[in-house]
Scaffold this motif. Structure first.
Motif, PDB file in Angstrom:
ATOM      1  N   MET A  97       0.835  -1.203   0.000  1.00  0.00           N
ATOM      2  CA  MET A  97       0.000   0.000   0.000  1.00  0.00           C
ATOM      3  C   MET A  97       0.872   1.257   0.000  1.00  0.00           C
ATOM      4  O   MET A  97       0.557   2.247  -0.670  1.00  0.00           O
ATOM      5  CB  MET A  97      -0.916   0.009   1.223  1.00  0.00           C
ATOM      6  CG  MET A  97      -2.029   1.034   1.125  1.00  0.00           C
ATOM      7  SD  MET A  97      -2.853   1.302   2.688  1.00  0.00           S
ATOM      8  CE  MET A  97      -1.575   2.045   3.666  1.00  0.00           C
ATOM      9  N   LEU A  98       1.982   1.204   0.737  1.00  0.00           N
ATOM     10  CA  LEU A  98       2.892   2.359   0.774  1.00  0.00           C
ATOM     11  C   LEU A  98       3.467   2.652  -0.611  1.00  0.00           C
ATOM     12  O   LEU A  98       3.790   3.792  -0.943  1.00  0.00           O
ATOM     13  CB  LEU A  98       4.031   2.113   1.768  1.00  0.00           C
ATOM     14  CG  LEU A  98       3.635   2.125   3.258  1.00  0.00           C
ATOM     15  CD1 LEU A  98       4.843   1.846   4.125  1.00  0.00           C
ATOM     16  CD2 LEU A  98       3.017   3.474   3.652  1.00  0.00           C
ATOM     17  N   LYS A  99       3.573   1.584  -1.411  1.00  0.00           N
ATOM     18  CA  LYS A  99       4.099   1.764  -2.778  1.00  0.00           C
ATOM     19  C   LYS A  99       2.991   2.128  -3.761  1.00  0.00           C
ATOM     20  O   LYS A  99       3.218   2.207  -4.967  1.00  0.00           O
ATOM     21  CB  LYS A  99       4.786   0.471  -3.247  1.00  0.00           C
ATOM     22  CG  LYS A  99       6.034   0.116  -2.450  1.00  0.00           C
ATOM     23  CD  LYS A  99       6.554  -1.256  -2.909  1.00  0.00           C
ATOM     24  CE  LYS A  99       7.561  -1.829  -1.934  1.00  0.00           C
ATOM     25  NZ  LYS A  99       7.767  -3.261  -2.164  1.00  0.00           N
ATOM     26  N   GLY A 100       1.784   2.284  -3.249  1.00  0.00           N
ATOM     27  CA  GLY A 100       0.670   2.662  -4.134  1.00  0.00           C
ATOM     28  C   GLY A 100      -0.116   1.483  -4.666  1.00  0.00           C
ATOM     29  O   GLY A 100      -1.070   1.656  -5.416  1.00  0.00           O
ATOM     30  N   ASP A 101       0.288   0.266  -4.271  1.00  0.00           N
ATOM     31  CA  ASP A 101      -0.449  -0.923  -4.713  1.00  0.00           C
ATOM     32  C   ASP A 101      -1.399  -1.349  -3.599  1.00  0.00           C
ATOM     33  O   ASP A 101      -0.978  -1.957  -2.622  1.00  0.00           O
ATOM     34  CB  ASP A 101       0.548  -2.053  -5.042  1.00  0.00           C
ATOM     35  CG  ASP A 101      -0.157  -3.361  -5.381  1.00  0.00           C
ATOM     36  OD1 ASP A 101      -1.389  -3.326  -5.583  1.00  0.00           O
ATOM     37  OD2 ASP A 101       0.512  -4.406  -5.451  1.00  0.00           O
ATOM     38  N   TRP A 102      -2.659  -1.035  -3.757  1.00  0.00           N
ATOM     39  CA  TRP A 102      -3.644  -1.335  -2.711  1.00  0.00           C
ATOM     40  C   TRP A 102      -4.250  -2.724  -2.876  1.00  0.00           C
ATOM     41  O   TRP A 102      -5.224  -3.062  -2.230  1.00  0.00           O
ATOM     42  CB  TRP A 102      -4.756  -0.279  -2.717  1.00  0.00           C
ATOM     43  CG  TRP A 102      -4.292   1.058  -2.195  1.00  0.00           C
ATOM     44  CD1 TRP A 102      -3.053   1.612  -2.354  1.00  0.00           C
ATOM     45  CD2 TRP A 102      -5.050   1.998  -1.431  1.00  0.00           C
ATOM     46  NE1 TRP A 102      -2.999   2.839  -1.746  1.00  0.00           N
ATOM     47  CE2 TRP A 102      -4.217   3.098  -1.169  1.00  0.00           C
ATOM     48  CE3 TRP A 102      -6.361   2.024  -0.957  1.00  0.00           C
ATOM     49  CZ2 TRP A 102      -4.633   4.211  -0.448  1.00  0.00           C
ATOM     50  CZ3 TRP A 102      -6.783   3.139  -0.242  1.00  0.00           C
ATOM     51  CH2 TRP A 102      -5.930   4.217   0.018  1.00  0.00           C
ATOM     52  N   GLY A 103      -3.680  -3.501  -3.745  1.00  0.00           N
ATOM     53  CA  GLY A 103      -4.169  -4.867  -3.946  1.00  0.00           C
ATOM     54  C   GLY A 103      -5.259  -4.936  -4.995  1.00  0.00           C
ATOM     55  O   GLY A 103      -5.616  -3.935  -5.615  1.00  0.00           O
ATOM     56  N   LYS A 104      -5.791  -6.150  -5.164  1.00  0.00           N
ATOM     57  CA  LYS A 104      -6.844  -6.368  -6.145  1.00  0.00           C
ATOM     58  C   LYS A 104      -8.073  -6.961  -5.480  1.00  0.00           C
ATOM     59  O   LYS A 104      -7.960  -7.751  -4.540  1.00  0.00           O
ATOM     60  CB  LYS A 104      -6.352  -7.325  -7.242  1.00  0.00           C
ATOM     61  CG  LYS A 104      -5.362  -6.662  -8.184  1.00  0.00           C
ATOM     62  CD  LYS A 104      -4.930  -7.599  -9.279  1.00  0.00           C
ATOM     63  CE  LYS A 104      -4.025  -6.862 -10.279  1.00  0.00           C
ATOM     64  NZ  LYS A 104      -3.514  -7.759 -11.305  1.00  0.00           N
ATOM     65  N   SER A 105      -9.207  -6.593  -5.992  1.00  0.00           N
ATOM     66  CA  SER A 105     -10.465  -7.117  -5.459  1.00  0.00           C
ATOM     67  C   SER A 105     -10.522  -8.626  -5.670  1.00  0.00           C
ATOM     68  O   SER A 105     -10.173  -9.119  -6.736  1.00  0.00           O
ATOM     69  CB  SER A 105     -11.643  -6.448  -6.162  1.00  0.00           C
ATOM     70  OG  SER A 105     -12.828  -7.171  -5.928  1.00  0.00           O
TER      71      SER A 105
END
Lengths: 563, 316
Positions: free
Chosen positions: B73-81
């Motif tokens: 998340m810190l890298k801007g990747d909040w994951g995938k649904s």
């Protein structure tokens, strides 16, 4: 356009490519669930019109759950299948009359046409030559091979591999012919393939991760409708695929509208904002009113799901068959059907839908008889304690019953059950949970006492219930399957193994008939009624045909049109 | 001021970390999971479910899962649904527009109507209007939004046929008028509670101001009433409203949750409900973090704005 495949003809008219009942008897290729359409239009019936020459208009189909999985081989639920049926095609499908109808295949494989070896191990599938993917690429046997290989790819997040894992030595003989060998004879595979959609090799072979690619949210298929757009949380728009190889499509657009609340869904149908109420249909309490709506037709049709009380057979009192019988006798089933479900469902004693070829007639009929239930428990030594609750050997006849919280009808059913069972000295407590909780480990690992649940026991249209009632299918004991009842019976295992090896429909009918008798006698489940769905269609919309052999009645939207 | 803002930002970051950890733990420790939906309907065996669970990384220890999620998340990747495989940020942004549209409209209605009722109620204290406004506000605050929404649909859609019974637009139309037509009912329903709240706050604030000495002095000097109200009273009475506005986001989001369900409005509220239902962890966490950030920003903006418009306030 493909020819209409038609139905079994009285005069024995042979439709090329479609095995008739006699052929099934001779070779049986797994059988489809023949059923009599129980959908009944309560509104005035319309004179069927003639489909238009080219697609015209749009259909807005309302769904109470949002379709979110568009890769048809990945884990999805019924509403997802509604989209898959429009975008993709299987090799063959099962029509409402229970016949296998070729789709991507040019004919359904049988022993007679050389598609199946007599031992059921060799399959030779001939494919249509005129099929195109939505992007214009030709469909070939390579796509079928790719799809089957993908299903068995350990890195792929496949829904399940039942039947597919037996497929070996897939050989593409020609662009329109594919052969494979089965590791063991498995007659239900014919039915499983009728619900297996083929995906495009030329697109998916290029993706680095089979579980995530642009295809997953903008699929390309061979079905009657092309992917249009998706507004997440709102709707999915599909456009007519004019190069479709089959009948139709006759409408320009199909819109799947997501309306989570069933009351609101019905209201929008009533006000004319939606043309068709798909899953989960119209709530039973609205059906009577819906029948009176002008310009609307209501269909109440049976589903393959059987609503039942699932006892955990390893839990104290439920291990005693006498207790299960007494509890069953004490259920006022008719009150549940009439008072809570408005008389819409049909009482059943079997896990097989009554419309299926494998349904066993003449099973012992349930009778509401609390007096006999009390007598049975008395005779078995279940004596009433000071609180009125029966006991035997230190085990009290008290248990919990769970179902999905918020399911009003099931919650009301529980209240009736509490009263019914209190009358015979059984104490039931309600322990309901949200869907995401109850169907997790609680259900999978048999952590419940009893559950009210609707289950479709069929594998497509096949009655093979090995994963449901096989001794080796108990997840709580490390088994592979979903026998959460923890039912174990050597005789059931024998019948299940025998049925899966048999290809003759008459023999299979006998085998699965015996199994139904056994399950009914053992009361592995306490069946309440066969599931139903009430659906509404706007007047003028033609082509709606409920199909018990599919998970969704909008399976054939390609045939829908505005008269 | 700059130091104050930096301090508050640092606090906000710490708060967000705490919120994320608690939210993550509560969400994952709650019974059930994202694969439950398939257990009952998709004919997946326990083995199938375990396999998919492993592929999704759900079989790992919770702290590892959290650190992995937090790091990405810190890298801007909040994951995938888990539901549709879309990036979480994309999922949120696709629903945000609808919610902002609804919330902004409802807020505009609530502020204008609420302030007007509140001011008038304060100026005509204990009059029939004031009494009706008070009773009306109590009723509005007591009515369940869900019920009011259904009644609105029944009256204006089913019975009168004036408004659509839901949806954001007519598929295939999407014109401004069509959007407006669909917006009226849900915005009114969402605005109901907000209007009552703004009305009550405004009345109290206005009453406090018009009883101040400087207002009495202005009247004694013969200043016209409209000028006293607009120049002296209203400006000061509106000051506490800044705080109210800054803290409205959570309330609005809660209201939107219900209104969006009743009116089949494809916004964040419904997305949150659906995601909770499906246990779509990445999306729920995404919405949680987004909402928490919005609340903190709203609160900080309100404090700063308060200091800017009221010279008597000095932040330190």
């Amino acid at each position: 356009m493909a020819d209409d495949t038609g139905k079994f003809s009285v005069g024995g008219l042979h439709h090329p490519g479609i095995p008739n009942r006699r052929q099934f008897f001779q070779l049986g290729a797994g059988a489809a669930a023949g059923w009599t359409l129980s959908g009944s239009a309560f509104a005035q019936t319309e004179r069927p019109g003639i489909p238009p020459d080219k697609p015209r208009g749009q259909v807005i189909a309302a769904l109470s759950q949002e379709p979110t999985v568009f890769h048809p081989l990945m884990p999805g639920i019924e509403v997802d299948q509604g989209v898959w049926w429009q975008v993709f095609s299987p090799l063959w499908f099962i029509d409402p009359d229970g016949k296998f109808v070729p789709d991507l295949a040019s004919e359904v494989p049988t022993v007679e046409n050389g598609g199946l070896s007599a031992d059921g191990l060799t399959w030779k599938i001939k494919l249509r030559k005129d099929v195109k993917w939505h992007d214009g690429t030709a469909f070939t046997a390579d796509d079928v091979k790719f799809s089957l290989d993908l299903i068995n790819n350990p890195d792929f997040r496949v829904r399940n591999r039942v039947g597919h894992s037996l497929v070996k030595d897939i050989t593409v003989v020609a662009p329109d012919e594919i052969h494979w060998r089965m590791e063991a004879p498995y007659s239900p595979y014919m039915s499983i393939l009728s619900l297996t959609f083929i995906v495009p090799k030329h697109i998916l072979e290029k993706v680095s991760d089979p579980n995530s690619s642009p295809f997953h949210n903008a699929p390309v298929g061979t079905g009657p409708f092309r992917w249009g757009e998706r507004v997440p949380g709102d709707h999915i728009l599909l456009n007519a695929h004019t190069g479709y190889h089959g009948k139709g499509p006759y409408v320009e657009r199909v819109v799947f509208k997501y309306i989570p609340d069933l009351t609101v869904l019905y209201t929008q149908f009533r006000t004319g904002q939606v043309d068709y109420t798909g899953l989960q249909g119209i709530l039973p309490n609205f059906v009577q009113e819906a029948k009176t709506l002008k310009g609307r037709k209501i269909f109440v049709s049976s589903t393959s799901s059987v609503e039942h009380i699932a006892p955990n057979l390893e839990f104290g009192p439920f291990a005693d068959r006498t207790v299960r019988e007494a509890l069953y006798l004490a259920i006022n089933k008719q009150a549940i059907i009439d008072a809570l479900n408005y008389g819409l469902p049909t009482q059943t004693e079997s896990f097989v839908p009554q419309q299926a070829w494998s349904f066993q007639q003449g099973l012992p009929q349930h009778k509401y008889d609390p007096t006999r239930a009390n007598a049975l428990l008395d005779a078995a030594g279940w004596a009433r304690g000071s609180s009125g609750v029966r006991e035997k050997g230190g085990v009290k006849l008290e248990f919990t019953n769970s179902t999905t919280a918020g399911n009003a009808v099931r919650e009301q059913t529980q209240q009736l059950l509490i009263q019914d069972w209190r009358a015979i000295g059984a104490s039931m407590r309600v322990n309901n949970m949200p869907a995401a909780v109850i169907w997790g480990d609680f259900w999978q690992q048999s952590k419940f006492n009893s559950v009210i649940v609707g289950v479709n026991f069929m594998l497509g249209s096949d009655p093979d219930v090995t994963p449901r009632f096989g001794s080796g299918a108990i997840p709580a004991k490390g088994g592979r399957g979903y026998n959460t009842y923890q039912y174990q019976s050597a005789e059931a295992d024998r019948l299940l193994a025998q049925g899966a090896r048999q290809f003759d429909i008459a023999q299979r009918k006998t085998t699965y008939g015996d199994l139904q008798k056994l399950i009914r006698n053992d009361l592995a489940i306490l069946p309440l009624f066969q599931g139903f769905i009430a659906e509404g269609v706007k007047e003028g919309l033609q082509g709606f045909r409920p199909n018990i052999n599919t998970s969704t009645n909008c399976w054939n939207m390609r045939e829908w049109y505005w008269a | 001021m700059a130091r104050y803002v930096l301090n508050r930002l640092a606090q906000a970051v710490i708060l967000l970390v705490i919120v994320s950890a608690i939210g993550f733990a509560l969400l994952h420790l709650a019974p059930g999971g994202p694969l439950s939906q398939f257990a009952a309907s998709a004919q997946m065996t326990q083995e199938d479910l375990d396999r998919v669970s492993k592929q999704l990384g759900l079989d790992r220890p919770l702290p590892i899962q959290y650190l992995d999620w937090f790091g990405r998340m810190l890298k801007g990747d909040w994951g995938k649904s888990y539901r549709d495989g879309e990036a979480v940020l994309s999922v949120i942004s696709s629903h945000l527009g609808a919610t902002l549209e609804l919330m902004t409209t409802a807020t505009i209605i609530a502020v204008l109507l609420g302030c007007w009722i509140g001011i008038l109620g304060a100026l005509r204290r204990y009059s029939l209007f004031d009494s009706l406004a008070t009773v009306g506000a109590m009723i509005a605050l007591s009515i369940p939004t869900f019920w009011f929404g259904l009644v609105t649909i029944y009256v204006f859609s089913v019975t009168l046929g004036w408004l659509p019974a839901g949806n954001r637009e007519t598929v295939g139309d999407g014109s401004f008028l069509d959007l407006l037509h669909h917006l009226i009912a849900p915005a009114m329903v969402l605005a109901l509670v907000e209007t009552a709240m703004w009305g009550r706050f405004m009345r109290s604030s206005m009453l406090e101001v018009i009883n101040q000495d400087y207002i009495r002095t202005a009247r004694a000097k013969g200043m016209p009433e409209w000028r006293i109200l607009t120049v002296h009273a209203l400006r000061n009475a509106l000051l506490p409203m800044i705080t109210v506005a800054g803290l409205q986001f959570p309330t609005l989001l809660g209201g939107a949750l219900v209104a969006e369900t009743v009116f089949t409005w494809p916004g964040m509220g419904r997305l949150f409900l659906d995601s909770i239902g499906y246990r779509d962890y990445p999306v729920v966490m995404g919405i949680l973090m987004f909402s928490a950030t919005m609340v903190l920003i709203g609160s900080l903006m309100a404090d700063i704005l308060y200091a800017v418009v009221d010279p008597r306030i000095r932040v330190s």
